[in-house]
Design an enzyme around this catalytic site. Sequence first.
Site, mmCIF file in Angstrom:
data_model
loop_
_atom_site.group_PDB
_atom_site.id
_atom_site.type_symbol
_atom_site.label_atom_id
_atom_site.label_comp_id
_atom_site.label_asym_id
_atom_site.label_seq_id
_atom_site.Cartn_x
_atom_site.Cartn_y
_atom_site.Cartn_z
ATOM 1 N N LYS A 216 109.610 19.173 -38.943
ATOM 2 C CA LYS A 216 110.546 19.301 -40.068
ATOM 3 C C LYS A 216 109.512 19.903 -41.266
ATOM 4 C CE LYS A 216 113.963 16.577 -42.620
ATOM 5 N NZ LYS A 216 114.506 14.933 -42.448
ATOM 6 N N SER B 265 119.460 15.064 -42.357
ATOM 7 C CA SER B 265 118.802 16.195 -43.006
ATOM 8 C C SER B 265 117.763 17.088 -41.986
ATOM 9 C CB SER B 265 117.986 15.797 -44.269
ATOM 10 O OG SER B 265 116.958 14.740 -43.800
ATOM 11 N N SER C 78 118.806 10.642 -40.604
ATOM 12 C CA SER C 78 118.526 12.089 -40.449
ATOM 13 C C SER C 78 117.780 12.747 -39.256
ATOM 14 C CB SER C 78 117.626 12.522 -41.736
ATOM 15 O OG SER C 78 118.222 12.285 -43.095
#
Length: 398
Positions: A28, A103, A127
């Site tokens: 990420k 997310s 997330s």
Amino acid sequence: MLNSVVTWIDAPETATDGPLSGMRVGVKDNIDVAGVASTCGSRFFADRIARTDADVVRLLRAAGAIVTSKLNMAEFAVGVTSQNSAAGGVRNPWDLERVPAGSSGGSGAAVAAGLVDASLGTDTGGSVRLPASACGVAGLRPTWGAISNGGVFPVSARFDTVGPMARRVADVARVFDVLTTRRVTSGAAARRVGVPRTFITDDIDPAIAAAVETVAGAMARLGYEIVPIDIPGVEDAQDVVYTLLYSEVAQLHRDRLARSPSLFQKATFERVSLGLDISESQRAAAESSLLRYRRTLARTFGEVDVVLTPTMPIDVPPVEESDDVVAQSRRMGQFSYPWSLHEGPTLAIPVGFHPESGMPIGAQLTAAADREAQLFELGQRYQQITNWHNVIPPIMMG
């Protein structure tokens, strides 16, 4: 196209020896990779280049993994759809008109689409688990503190975790074993699986409720005892998380909110601003509620080994921006946020497809702190008798 899922990293063509030798891993974009942009999906960090590897990246490489890519995300890891990114919104490989959740939307989409063998996301309120569910892969929110957050841009110091995602639970376990910084309690194998009579609400998509009920049946056939349970206080847990989390987020971004609010994505600004008006008395009440809830969970895990719940109460939403992003966030995260108050691990696994939309459905397995091994064993046994994790989305790349 998946719309700005990935930024490729120059990587060696041959892998070094180790337990993850040759595994292609994406991380990420709030996880630092030395010499590579680490933007957190934000215009604020458009020119930010990481100087050193995050702890988790260093451990991956030492284990022989090939870190191939940085993966798109909701700005500053605030958001459940991954559409609020300066790089553009991430699309779901099962349906390009739907979100991958967030997310860590890029992390989930990249695994589902075959761009990587595994990925790292971060999970504060769901997330990792929400994208795993929406993209039809497995994802772990580990025991808090079991994986280092060093070199990861924060959301909340008290709730942040780094978690692996992959198609197979076995691969999630392999990555976790490399990344964990402390001994995991193996203990006895899980025997009793608790299923809440009502987990927060009865307002759940019937197809999702049916899929999770089918999971419970499959686990019963595997020899686990299915135990109906109640979790007092769970209906208030999301409010407790929001109070504690968003007061911290607002402080983290206070200067950016004051000096350059227009640089935020609209949905990010709305959510980050939530914490500005939270009072000390509200925080104190939330702290008290947190302690009571954790005592309740301690009793729960004295009665059962694992708790089975849905991951999301609704089908995967379309990409169109909601008129009320806060309400959408609360609804999508209704079943993930309560487990963020728990110090132990939660594993999201794919358990079916929605009969109307064809989108993946996920379930959560939660255990006591440091009992990841119980979740991995249960998840792997479930995947041995099901095939949901092997189904390939129509947008398959790699």
